[in-house]
Design a protein around this motif. Structure first.
Motif, PDB file in Angstrom:
ATOM      1  N   LEU A 156      -4.638  26.041   7.570  1.00 52.86           N
ATOM      2  CA  LEU A 156      -3.216  25.726   7.455  1.00 52.86           C
ATOM      3  C   LEU A 156      -2.379  26.219   8.633  1.00 52.86           C
ATOM      4  N   SER A 157      -3.039  26.676   9.712  1.00 50.36           N
ATOM      5  CA  SER A 157      -2.265  27.204  10.834  1.00 50.36           C
ATOM      6  C   SER A 157      -1.542  26.096  11.610  1.00 50.36           C
ATOM      7  N   LYS A 158      -2.019  24.851  11.485  1.00 51.18           N
ATOM      8  CA  LYS A 158      -1.301  23.752  12.166  1.00 51.18           C
ATOM      9  C   LYS A 158      -1.618  22.415  11.497  1.00 51.18           C
ATOM     10  N   TRP A 159      -0.830  21.389  11.826  1.00 48.00           N
ATOM     11  CA  TRP A 159      -1.085  20.019  11.374  1.00 48.00           C
ATOM     12  C   TRP A 159      -2.048  19.336  12.328  1.00 48.00           C
ATOM     13  N   GLU A 160      -2.838  18.432  11.800  1.00 45.53           N
ATOM     14  CA  GLU A 160      -3.452  17.417  12.650  1.00 45.53           C
ATOM     15  C   GLU A 160      -2.440  16.280  12.648  1.00 45.53           C
ATOM     16  N   LYS A 161      -1.821  16.007  13.812  1.00 41.65           N
ATOM     17  CA  LYS A 161      -0.779  14.971  13.849  1.00 41.65           C
ATOM     18  C   LYS A 161      -1.377  13.666  14.352  1.00 41.65           C
ATOM     19  N   LEU A 162      -1.144  12.614  13.582  1.00 37.80           N
ATOM     20  CA  LEU A 162      -1.756  11.329  13.877  1.00 37.80           C
ATOM     21  C   LEU A 162      -0.706  10.260  13.585  1.00 37.80           C
ATOM     22  N   THR A 163      -0.469   9.337  14.529  1.00 38.77           N
ATOM     23  CA  THR A 163       0.442   8.235  14.194  1.00 38.77           C
ATOM     24  C   THR A 163      -0.338   7.220  13.352  1.00 38.77           C
ATOM     25  N   VAL A 164       0.403   6.402  12.615  1.00 39.90           N
ATOM     26  CA  VAL A 164      -0.231   5.359  11.805  1.00 39.90           C
ATOM     27  C   VAL A 164      -1.044   4.436  12.714  1.00 39.90           C
ATOM     28  N   ALA A 165      -0.499   4.115  13.887  1.00 44.33           N
ATOM     29  CA  ALA A 165      -1.213   3.225  14.817  1.00 44.33           C
ATOM     30  C   ALA A 165      -2.526   3.858  15.267  1.00 44.33           C
ATOM     31  N   GLU A 166      -2.498   5.169  15.561  1.00 38.75           N
ATOM     32  CA  GLU A 166      -3.748   5.849  15.963  1.00 38.75           C
ATOM     33  C   GLU A 166      -4.764   5.837  14.824  1.00 38.75           C
ATOM     34  N   ALA A 167      -4.281   6.047  13.599  1.00 40.72           N
ATOM     35  CA  ALA A 167      -5.184   6.087  12.447  1.00 40.72           C
ATOM     36  C   ALA A 167      -5.815   4.712  12.199  1.00 40.72           C
ATOM     37  N   PHE A 168      -5.029   3.640  12.325  1.00 38.76           N
ATOM     38  CA  PHE A 168      -5.593   2.290  12.117  1.00 38.76           C
ATOM     39  C   PHE A 168      -6.621   1.969  13.191  1.00 38.76           C
ATOM     40  N   LYS A 169      -6.348   2.416  14.416  1.00 37.00           N
ATOM     41  CA  LYS A 169      -7.298   2.171  15.513  1.00 37.00           C
ATOM     42  C   LYS A 169      -8.586   2.958  15.239  1.00 37.00           C
ATOM     43  N   ARG A 170      -8.425   4.232  14.890  1.00 36.57           N
ATOM     44  CA  ARG A 170      -9.582   5.109  14.744  1.00 36.57           C
ATOM     45  C   ARG A 170     -10.441   4.749  13.529  1.00 36.57           C
ATOM     46  N   TYR A 171      -9.786   4.507  12.380  1.00 39.58           N
ATOM     47  CA  TYR A 171     -10.566   4.367  11.145  1.00 39.58           C
ATOM     48  C   TYR A 171     -10.761   2.928  10.683  1.00 39.58           C
ATOM     49  N   ALA A 172      -9.888   2.000  11.140  1.00 37.59           N
ATOM     50  CA  ALA A 172     -10.034   0.619  10.671  1.00 37.59           C
ATOM     51  C   ALA A 172     -10.249  -0.353  11.831  1.00 37.59           C
ATOM     52  N   GLN A 173     -10.357   0.171  13.050  1.00 38.09           N
ATOM     53  CA  GLN A 173     -10.566  -0.657  14.248  1.00 38.09           C
ATOM     54  C   GLN A 173      -9.535  -1.789  14.338  1.00 38.09           C
ATOM     55  N   ILE A 174      -8.290  -1.457  14.001  1.00 39.21           N
ATOM     56  CA  ILE A 174      -7.200  -2.426  14.132  1.00 39.21           C
ATOM     57  C   ILE A 174      -6.252  -1.899  15.206  1.00 39.21           C
ATOM     58  N   SER A 175      -6.031  -2.724  16.233  1.00 38.60           N
ATOM     59  CA  SER A 175      -5.211  -2.270  17.360  1.00 38.60           C
ATOM     60  C   SER A 175      -3.736  -2.262  16.985  1.00 38.60           C
ATOM     61  N   ALA A 176      -2.947  -1.571  17.803  1.00 37.23           N
ATOM     62  CA  ALA A 176      -1.507  -1.502  17.561  1.00 37.23           C
ATOM     63  C   ALA A 176      -0.902  -2.906  17.619  1.00 37.23           C
ATOM     64  N   GLU A 177      -1.425  -3.721  18.515  1.00 35.14           N
ATOM     65  CA  GLU A 177      -0.922  -5.084  18.656  1.00 35.14           C
ATOM     66  C   GLU A 177      -1.101  -5.857  17.340  1.00 35.14           C
ATOM     67  N   GLU A 178      -2.283  -5.730  16.753  1.00 35.70           N
ATOM     68  CA  GLU A 178      -2.535  -6.417  15.470  1.00 35.70           C
ATOM     69  C   GLU A 178      -1.721  -5.800  14.344  1.00 35.70           C
ATOM     70  N   LEU A 179      -1.609  -4.469  14.390  1.00 35.43           N
ATOM     71  CA  LEU A 179      -0.943  -3.749  13.307  1.00 35.43           C
ATOM     72  C   LEU A 179       0.522  -4.137  13.175  1.00 35.43           C
ATOM     73  N   PHE A 180       1.189  -4.342  14.303  1.00 33.81           N
ATOM     74  CA  PHE A 180       2.635  -4.580  14.253  1.00 33.81           C
ATOM     75  C   PHE A 180       3.007  -6.062  14.281  1.00 33.81           C
ATOM     76  N   ASP A 181       2.000  -6.932  14.226  1.00 33.13           N
ATOM     77  CA  ASP A 181       2.277  -8.367  14.176  1.00 33.13           C
ATOM     78  C   ASP A 181       1.719  -8.895  12.853  1.00 33.13           C
ATOM     79  N   GLU A 182       2.599  -9.303  11.962  1.00 34.18           N
ATOM     80  CA  GLU A 182       2.175  -9.650  10.602  1.00 34.18           C
ATOM     81  C   GLU A 182       1.071 -10.707  10.587  1.00 34.18           C
ATOM     82  N   GLU A 183       1.229 -11.767  11.385  1.00 29.62           N
ATOM     83  CA  GLU A 183       0.233 -12.850  11.363  1.00 29.62           C
ATOM     84  C   GLU A 183      -1.121 -12.381  11.875  1.00 29.62           C
ATOM     85  N   GLN A 184      -1.087 -11.661  12.990  1.00 23.15           N
ATOM     86  CA  GLN A 184      -2.337 -11.145  13.563  1.00 23.15           C
ATOM     87  C   GLN A 184      -3.005 -10.182  12.593  1.00 23.15           C
ATOM     88  N   PHE A 185      -2.170  -9.384  11.926  1.00 23.39           N
ATOM     89  CA  PHE A 185      -2.712  -8.391  11.007  1.00 23.39           C
ATOM     90  C   PHE A 185      -3.438  -9.087   9.852  1.00 23.39           C
TER      91      PHE A 185
END
Lengths: 344, 188
Positions: A156-185
Motif C-alpha cells: 500500500l505504499s503507492k498506487w500502480e497508476k494506469l490509464t484506461v487506454a494503457e489498460a485496454f492496450k495491455r490486457y485487451a490488445q485494443i489500441s487507443a485509436e480503436e478505444l476512442f472511436d465507437e465504430e472501430q471499437f
C-alpha cells in the motif's frame, strides 16, 4: 433471517476499519454529514434502478426514493461552502441481485475534497488506506505496508497508476485509436467473438459502445487490476463514462478513476463537473434514457441544476464500497463473511 | 432454444463459443457504467476446463436441452466415470472433470442424476448428501474442549473429511459432497 455469530472476528476487523475511516477523516478536517436516505427527487441515472416508497397521511400521498447515492445532498452543501465533507452510511440500488461483492442495500463512503483534482484526491485515499491497514493489520506482521488478500499480495505504499487506454492496450490488445472511436471499437469487439447484435421480436439491435466496452472491461481488464503488487488506480475513462465527471482537455476522456485491489473494484472518483450547462445536458439525456428503458419514473432533481448555477467549488469526490473494503481488510472471499445478520 | 444471460442458473447447459458448457457459477454484476453483466463460470463438457465469462445480462444465449436420468455409479478410470441406467442397463461415460470436487465421495452403487443430451451423457449432478463409513481417524485428545473442533478422518472412498472429535472409526457419517463438509452422524 439468521444470525451469523461465526463471523464475529471478521466483523470486528470491519468495525476497526470503520472507526479508522472516521478517525482519519476527522483528523484531516473532513466534516461528517448525516443525511436522510429517503429523498423526494433524485439525479436521473440511466443505469441505476431505484427503490420507491410512499408517505401516507389521510389523503396525502408523497413518493420518496431510497438514495442510491448522497451526491445531490453533499454537493448542495459544497455550494454552500461547507468544505471537505463526507457521508458514511447506507445507499440503495434496486434490480441488482446479491452477489459476493454486492448487495442492493450497502454501506457507502462518499467524500469530497475541495480545491483538489481527482489525482490529488487519490493521494488522500491512499493515505487513508494506509491508516486502515495499520488499524486492521494482523499482529506480528513485519513489513510496513504489505498486505495479502486471498493469496494476492499488495503493497500500500503507492498506487500502480494506469490509464484506461494503457489498460485496454495491455490486457485487451485494443489500441487507443480503436478505444476512442465507437465504430472501430465495435468492429474490434466483434472480431474478438463477442455478441454485438441482439435480435428480438422487434428486429436487430446493435449493442451500444457503453455495453460492449463494459463487457470487454469485465472479461479482459478488471481481473488484472490490483494484482501486480500494488493497488491499481485506473484513470481517464472515455467521455461516454463521464457521468458527473469533468471532461479532460484531450476531448476524449473524463477526469474519473476507479481503484482496485486483487481485481476487486473498491471506489469510483470524479473530478467534479461544475459546468451547470453541461451537467444539465447530461441529466436530460440520462432522464430520456431512463424513460425509454421503462425504469421507475422518479421525480428528477432539477433543483440540483439550480444549485450548481450558484457555483460548485472546484473539488473531487469519491464513492467507496465500505463492505468490499472490509472484505479486503478482513481477507474474506465475500462481503457476506463480515455480516452478523443474513437475510436469505 | 434461446434465453437471456441474466436468466442463467447454475447447472444450465449452454453453447458457448461453439461448445457445450455447463454453468457452474453465476454472479450478477452492475458496474455502474454500461449495462448490467452476468459473470459466469463455465465448464466445457468435452474438456472439463473452466473459463470465466461475463455476458451482457440481456445477451442471447443458446441453451441445450438435457434430460436428467437417475443412474447407478459403477466405477471410474483416468478419463471417465461410468454409470448404468437401471431400467435399460445402458452404460454411459461422463468425463471425470465434470465431477471434479465430489468424485472422491462417490462409491459403487450410488444413485446420481446424469444429464443426457439425447443418448450422450454430458455431466452428472452431485448428490445432496452421501453417507460414508469412516475407515480411519485418531481418537480425540482429552481436554480439547473447543466446541466446534474438528479432526481429519478417512472415508471408505479414501477421501479426507473434517469431522467432530466424537466421531470414531467404523461410524457412518453424512457429508455434503459439494463442500466436503460434515453434516451429521448417520443412523446406520
Amino acid at each position: 433471517m439468521r444470525t451469523l455469530p461465526q463471523n464475529i472476528t471478521h466483523y470486528r476487523t470491519y468495525l476497526r476499519m470503520m472507526q479508522a475511516i472516521e478517525t482519519y477523516l476527522h483528523n484531516n478536517n473532513f466534516l461528517k454529514v448525516d443525511l436522510p436516505v429517503m429523498l423526494p427527487a433524485l439525479i436521473p441515472e440511466s443505469y441505476l434502478e431505484v427503490f420507491e416508497t410512499e408517505y401516507r397521511y389521510f389523503d396525502t400521498r408523497r413518493s420518496f426514493y431510497l438514495a442510491p447515492s448522497p451526491e445531490l445532498l453533499l454537493k448542495r452543501l459544497l455550494v454552500d461552502g461547507v468544505g471537505n465533507c463526507y457521508y458514511l452510511g447506507k445507499a440503495f440500488r434496486n434490480s441488482e441481485p446479491e452477489s459476493s461483492k454486492h448487495r442492493g442495500e450497502f454501506t457507502m463512503l462518499e467524500m469530497y475534497k475541495v480545491g483538489a483534482d481527482y489525482l490529488q484526491l487519490a493521494d488522500t485515499v491512499l493515505e487513508m488506506l494506509q491508516a486502515l491497514h495499520v488499524a486492521t493489520r494482523p499482529k506480528h506482521t513485519s513489513s510496513q505496508m504489505m498486505r495479502t488478500y486471498q493469496g494476492i499480495s499488495f503493497d500500500l505504499s503507492k498506487w500502480e497508476k494506469l490509464t484506461v487506454a494503457e489498460a485496454f492496450k495491455r490486457y485487451a490488445q485494443i489500441s487507443a485509436e480503436e478505444l476512442f472511436d465507437e465504430e472501430q471499437f465495435i468492429a474490434s469487439v466483434r472480431k474478438k467473438g463477442y455478441q454485438t447484435v441482439r435480435t428480438d421480436s422487434s428486429g436487430e439491435h446493435t449493442y451500444s459502445y457503453e455495453d460492449l466496452w463494459s463487457q470487454i472491461y469485465a472479461n479482459e481488464i478488471e481481473k488484472n487490476l490490483g494484482t501486480a503488487g500494488h493497488p491499481t488506480l485506473l484513470y481517464d475513462y472515455p467521455i461516454q463514462f463521464a457521468s458527473l465527471a469533468k471532461p479532460n482537455a484531450d476531448g476524449t476522456t473524463a477526469a474519473r478513476f476507479e481503484m482496485y485491489i486483487a481485481g476487486v473494484e473498491l471506489g469510483n472518483c470524479y473530478g467534479e463537473l461544475s459546468d451547470w450547462k453541461l451537467q444539465h445536458h447530461r441529466l436530460v439525456k440520462e432522464q430520456q434514457k431512463r424513460e425509454a428503458s421503462g425504469k421507475i419514473a422518479h421525480v428528477p432533481d432539477w433543483g440540483f441544476i439550480d444549485v450548481l448555477k450558484r457555483g460548485l467549488p472546484d473539488c473531487a469526490g469519491i464513492a467507496i464500497g465500505v463492505e468490499r473494503l472490509g472484505m479486503i481488510f478482513a481477507d474474506v472471499a465475500s462481503i457476506a463473511d463480515i455480516r452478523l445478520i443474513e437475510i436469505d | 432454444m434461446k434465453t437471456y444471460a441474466g436468466g442463467l442458473k447454475k447447472g444450465d447447459f449452454i453453447i458457448h463459443q461453439g461448445s457445450i458448457n455447463q454453468v457452474i457459477k453465476t454472479e450478477f454484476y452492475s458496474p455502474g457504467k454500461g449495462s448490467a453483466l452476468m459473470h459466469t463460470k463455465l465448464k466445457n463438457v468435452q474438456t472439463g476446463k473452466t473459463v470465466d465469462y461475463a455476458f451482457k445480462s440481456n445477451e442471447d444465449v443458446e441453451t441445450v436441452e438435457v434430460n436428467s436420468i437417475e443412474m447407478q455409479y459403477m466405477y471410474k478410470d483416468a478419463e471417465s466415470l461410468y454409470f448404468m441406467n437401471a431400467q435399460t442397463y445402458d452404460q454411459v461415460a461422463v468425463p471425470v472433470g465434470m465431477a471434479e470436487g465430489f468424485v472422491q465421495y462417490l462409491k459403487e452403487g450410488d444413485k446420481l442424476y446424469v444429464f443426457m443430451q439425447e443418448d450422450k451423457a454430458l455431466s452428472v449432478r452431485a448428490p445432496l448428501t452421501v453417507r460414508l463409513k469412516i475407515t480411519h481417524t485418531e481418537d480425540a485428545v482429552k481436554g480439547d474442549t473447543v466446541s466446534n473442533a474438528r479432526k481429519p478422518a478417512t472415508t471408505e472412498t479414501g477421501a479426507t473429511v473434517m469431522v467432530p472429535l466424537f466421531v470414531k472409526a467404523g461410524e457412518v457419517v453424512t457429508i455434503n459432497p459439494e463442500t466436503g463438509e460434515y453434516v451429521g452422524r448417520s443412523a446406520e
